[in-house]
Design an enzyme around this catalytic site. Structure first.
Site, PDB file in Angstrom:
ATOM      1  N   GLY A  60       0.847  -1.193   0.000  1.00  0.00           N
ATOM      2  CA  GLY A  60       0.000   0.000   0.000  1.00  0.00           C
ATOM      3  C   GLY A  60       0.872   1.228   0.000  1.00  0.00           C
ATOM      4  CB  CYS A  87       5.281  -4.056   0.295  1.00  0.00           C
ATOM      5  SG  CYS A  87       6.049  -2.449   0.100  1.00  0.00           S
ATOM      6  CE1 TYR A  88       0.929   0.975   5.596  1.00  0.00           C
ATOM      7  CE2 TYR A  88      -0.589  -0.879   5.730  1.00  0.00           C
ATOM      8  CZ  TYR A  88      -0.187   0.379   6.147  1.00  0.00           C
ATOM      9  OH  TYR A  88      -0.900   1.017   7.127  1.00  0.00           O
ATOM     10  CG  HIS A 175       5.887  -5.496  -4.374  1.00  0.00           C
ATOM     11  ND1 HIS A 175       4.601  -5.306  -3.928  1.00  0.00           N
ATOM     12  CD2 HIS A 175       6.589  -4.421  -3.970  1.00  0.00           C
ATOM     13  CE1 HIS A 175       4.527  -4.153  -3.282  1.00  0.00           C
ATOM     14  NE2 HIS A 175       5.725  -3.592  -3.295  1.00  0.00           N
ATOM     15  CD  GLU A 177       2.817  -8.020  -5.453  1.00  0.00           C
ATOM     16  OE1 GLU A 177       3.652  -8.726  -4.847  1.00  0.00           O
ATOM     17  OE2 GLU A 177       2.490  -6.878  -5.081  1.00  0.00           O
ATOM     18  CG  ASP A 233     -15.821  -9.033 -21.576  1.00  0.00           C
ATOM     19  OD1 ASP A 233     -14.851  -9.816 -21.684  1.00  0.00           O
ATOM     20  OD2 ASP A 233     -15.699  -7.840 -21.245  1.00  0.00           O
ATOM     21  CE  LYS A 372     -11.427  -8.830 -22.137  1.00  0.00           C
ATOM     22  NZ  LYS A 372     -12.620  -7.987 -22.285  1.00  0.00           N
TER      23      LYS A 372
END
Ligand code: XMP
Length: 516
Positions: A60, A87-88, A175, A177, A233, A372
């Site tokens: 964050g 992290c945060y 991070h 991710e 979609d 998606k």
């Protein structure tokens, strides 16, 4: 918001306002574990009600010392659920449990060398002694809480990872991710599968099975209508609903005549012929062309096209008997929204569909838990063709936004022919789909040229091709000169009225991807 968590082991990502929360949820799903994003201030009681298999605390932008720094219910640490903080999330865990996060004012941004100090540790199991990670922080943990082992460092950050296996608490300052962290996905998998013991069972097949089951339950023997555009979609919604309820589904395809070459035929071929869906193909080109006659302002074009779409759609919808439901291709990123302060708020689900007076359908949104890339995978699994599943983004108002100035049938035909060449040539070259979007634009100017012995006064075609990850920013694609030359030759030789081809070399910003 969905029922998936009732049937799947679920990981909840507590959102501390990071741009990364969605990315974390996606990475978890890529490890085949279902995940959802929740606000950071979710209560212990709510967590206990939802019984997640693990929690991840996102990063964050705030400092843990800021007066309005986002907090979490500290009782959650003691609930026995495996927790991983990034992290945060790591700094907060350290601070909440009695560690120290000194103000050092020595931040670390970008690539860093991660050095594993405890090869026997659990979270970094299998990560080499030295590897690349991605950092983005100002504060960092000085000393971890009692019971924690420091497992990695970087040159700048002494506590780059820490863990307390006894309490099932793990954290990294970097991070995992983001793709720049070399062993990031491996670390996430270790946490999910080995530490939290969650099996990798979230697959496209069970998304389909569960969604099909839920739709059947929801609509019973009711009839459902779906606005089909040929985009990813709405196509996946149609195929999925058809799998669930067969001929209780009717699709309405409003063909505004502003589509690309062969696109309308392809929609009809796929859905009526291949899937045998009850498809109403409304050929509304005349209607649109007369409404758009002489209109040059891009906003006005968009407004006319949008309003007319719903008018035509509801004219057809209300002709059908006994339809109670309207299916919509809402995706997960449309539903979650990082709140303006910190929490992931669930968007107030306002109904954007302008129902006419006296008309109402209940909404059914079978994709609203999916990202998606998951929607595309579901589409492929259901047998939709690649041209639909991997279709480039295409504006709802279609070619109307790629014709500068007034729209006529002739201009549409010209643009369609040139655009088909651009798509064919770049498509054949870009087999790995590295270019985000490519198309032709027809501007409202003419210039002098010469063809054979004759002077010409024709339109140029502008070729636009961009590299992008999300359409928020983009760079013009560095296409090979030979490819550009081939496109230019073909367009000028094959498309009547075009005597010049230009390639747009503007990035976004300052340009946009589309011309209008
Ligand atoms: P711009 O031109 O703003 O476009 O850089 C960003 C992305 O959005 C797509 N786009 C649209 N998509 N309806 C859509 O569904 C629209 O009206 C629309 N206008 C732009 C554009 O193709 C690009 O991918």
């Amino acid at each position: 918001m969905t029922d998936y968590h009732d049937q799947q082991p679920t990981v909840l990502v507590l959102d501390f306002g990071a741009q990364y929360a969605q990315l974390i949820a996606r990475r978890v799903r890529e490890a085949r574990v279902y995940s959802e994003i929740v606000p950071h201030d979710i209560s212990l009681e709510e967590i206990q009600r939802r019984q997640p298999a693990a929690l991840i605390l996102s990063g964050g932008p705030a400092s843990v010392y800021a007066p309005d720094a986002p907090k979490m219910d500290a009782r959650i640490y003691e609930a026995g659920i495996p927790i991983l903080g990034f992290c945060y999330g790591m700094q907060l865990m350290a601070l909440d449990l009695g560690g120290q996060v000194p103000h050092t004012d020595i931040g670390e941004y970008g690539f860093a060398e991660l050095v594993v100090m405890e090869p026997e540790c659990r979270l970094l199991d299998g990560v080499p002694e030295s590897s690349q990670c991605w950092m983005s922080h100002r504060d960092s943990v000085g000393s971890p809480p009692d019971g924690f082992l420091v497992t990695a460092r970087t040159t700048v950050t002494p506590v780059a990872a820490m863990e307390d296996p006894e309490r099932k608490l793990y954290a990294t300052q970097f991070h995992p991710e983001v793709a720049h962290t070399a062993f990031g996905q491996q670390i996430i998998k270790t946490f999910l599968h080995d530490i939290a013991g969650i099996p990798p069972v979230w697959t496209m097949l069970n998304i389909i099975d569960e969604t099909v089951g839920r739709v059947r339950e929801q609509v019973g023997d009711g009839r459902v209508i779906c606005a089909l555009s040929g985009g990813v979609d709405s196509s996946v919604v149609a195929a999925l609903l058809h799998r669930a309820i067969g001929d209780q589904l009717t699709c309405v395809f409003v063909d505004h005549g502003l589509l690309r070459l062969d696109e309308a035929d392809q929609v009809v071929r796929t859905f009526r012929d291949q899937f045998q869906i009850d498809l109403v193909h409304v050929e509304a080109e005349e209607r649109y062309l007369s409404l758009l006659e002489g209109v040059t302002d891009p906003e006005q074009k968009r407004r006319i096209i949008g309003e007319e779409f719903w008018k035509v759609f509801f004219e057809e919808a209300t002709k059908l008997e006994g339809v109670a439901w309207l299916a919509q291709g809402t995706l997960y990123p449309d539903v979650i929204e990082s709140g303006n302060k910190t929490a992931a708020k669930i968007k107030s689900h306002h109904n954007l569909i302008p129902f006419p007076e006296g008309v109402h359908f209940d909404l059914i949104e079978p994709l609203k838990a999916l990202f998606k890339d998951e929607v595309r995978a579901v589409g492929s699994e259901l047998g939709l063709p690649d041209e639909i599943v991997h279709r480039q983004p295409f504006p709802g108002p279609g070619l109307a936004v790629r014709i500068i100035g007034a729209i006529t049938r002739e201009k549409l035909d010209t643009l369609r022919a040139a655009d088909a060449i651009v798509r064919e040539e770049i498509g054949a070259w870009d087999v790995d789909r590295s270019v985000w979007q490519y198309f032709a634009v027809l501007p409202d100017i003419r210039s002098v040229g010469v063809m054979g012995d004759e002077r010409t006064y024709g339109h140029p075609i502008i070729v636009r091709a961009v590299a992008s990850a999300d359409a928020m920013t983009a760079d013009w694609a560095r296409l090979p000169h030979d490819l550009l030359a081939r496109m230019s030759n073909r367009i000028i030789n094959e498309v009547e009225g075009i005597n010049r081809v230009a390639y747009d070399i503007t990035s976004k910003p300052p340009g946009t991807i589309e011309w209008e």
